[in-house]
Design a protein around this motif. Sequence first.
Motif, PDB file in Angstrom:
ATOM      1  N   PRO A 124       0.728  -1.370   0.045  1.00  0.00           N
ATOM      2  CA  PRO A 124      -0.037  -0.074  -0.148  1.00  0.00           C
ATOM      3  C   PRO A 124       0.671   1.195  -0.087  1.00  0.00           C
ATOM      4  N   HIS A 125       0.275   2.253  -1.054  1.00  0.00           N
ATOM      5  CA  HIS A 125       1.011   3.658  -1.016  1.00  0.00           C
ATOM      6  C   HIS A 125       2.438   3.522  -1.267  1.00  0.00           C
ATOM      7  N   HIS A 131      -1.083   5.118  -4.330  1.00  0.00           N
ATOM      8  CA  HIS A 131      -0.451   4.491  -5.663  1.00  0.00           C
ATOM      9  C   HIS A 131       0.227   3.113  -5.162  1.00  0.00           C
ATOM     10  N   ASN A 132      -0.294   2.107  -5.506  1.00  0.00           N
ATOM     11  CA  ASN A 132       0.146   0.973  -4.729  1.00  0.00           C
ATOM     12  C   ASN A 132       1.176   0.100  -5.577  1.00  0.00           C
ATOM     13  N   SER A 133       1.767   0.426  -6.605  1.00  0.00           N
ATOM     14  CA  SER A 133       2.820  -0.379  -6.882  1.00  0.00           C
ATOM     15  C   SER A 133       4.041   0.765  -7.604  1.00  0.00           C
TER      16      SER A 133
END
Lengths: 388, 76
Positions: A124-125, A131-133
């Motif tokens: 996560p983040h 933005h998770n990647s």
Amino acid sequence: MIAALSAEIERASRDIEQARGLPNACYTAPELLAHEREQVFGKGWAGVGFAKDVPNAGDAKPLTFLGVPMLMVRDWDNQLRVYQNTCRHRGMILVEEATQLKGVIRCPYHSWCYGLDGALKGTPHIGGPGHNSHDAVDPAQTGLVEFRATVWMGVVFVNLSGDAPAFEHYCGDLHARWSDFDQPLYHAGRDSSFALDVECNWKLAVENYCESYHLPWIHPALNSYSRLEDHYNILSEGHYSGQGTLVYRPSLSESGQRFSDFKDLPEKWDAGAEYITLYPNVLFAVHRDHTYAIVLEPIDESHTREHIEIFYASEAAIGPDFAELRATNTQMWKSIFEEDIGVVEGMQRGRAGPRFDGGVFSPVMDNATHCFHQWVARTYTSDAQPSQ
Amino acid sequence: MANESELSLMLAQSLSDGDDDAVASVYGEIAALQHTHGDLDGACFFWTQSLVYAMVAGNTALEQTLRETLGAHGRI
Ligand code: FES
Ligand SMILES: [Fe+2]
């Protein structure tokens, strides 16, 4: 350190008549235990825990073995897995206490999430809020570190180095020797479980367990029916050693009740029982109606925790009708193991004597101990563990 | 639909209960509220929070929905 001791270690690997036991430093020097972590435990299969502690899919139990944080998990396919209990992000401990997971393992720090198969499933983040990647982090390369693990006789074994021979091979012929007991084992929970803290190096607990020589002196009550001459040595060079008895008698309750036996046992087990250390650190026993396993957890060079778990042959034996007899059996073993504490601790203190030379063996009574010393001595210095 | 202060109370409660499913759903509601206000970044932040707890709760249906939602905004 090993180099400085090489002559004494070499002497421990000679034939029993010429050998001396391992030198004092092997029991008293912290550096030696660090060396053992790599060579003796790391390159082989060390017992670290018990499969009954994670009975259901989703169960997770953290444990520490020789300082290594581990997480024992039963995955959704019911397979037992052992991971390093360390997050791949900033190295946080992932799970602090035994728990039943419903989904992923969530790191408590920044909530990276791992599946029970070890796969990194959420970051996560990581690329900023929401933005998770991020291209720099490949989840496929960032799963949990998994140790090779296997379960035998209720014990969870781990190979830290990842390149030990397959467990079946590592045990030598022990699987075959005890194939009669290759049956379901039943554990009753707390009444069949205890631990003992002893002030000795873990090897002294092995050595004392392997031999029957001390029975008349340390366990005189036991010796009244299980005499020295009813015992035999068990030696499997490079794998295991111990002792057997020809006069085991199952526990009886006052009303004559007894535990049921394992199924289809050959006659030799009617009064036969065996007590074997699978190197390095698991002490096993098999009897017609129960087994037990003791995992020796080295705390430091002069402290060991013995984790004892008793297993029965049938579902009935772990039910309420047998609670009293189980308590009697547990207490019997506990008393016997407690009788040994004085001598293993005394041997530890004895090794402060600077002129003790490791000790002289009886070529008749000390074979199982010597077999273990030979294995340790060779393992200290070998590139790979002996697997003859 | 609950308002923002009600949601933050519900969140505190479900976090202290350790009710992961409830945490996931409250975060989802907060995200939806942000989305209605036209705050896409805020919404994605809270959908992410929701996703984590959906995964912890083993709520695969919600997990899937959130992955699709975040995916549609290029956030996963
Ligand atoms: S240390 Fe585990 S998520 Fe950061
Ligand atoms: Fe003993």
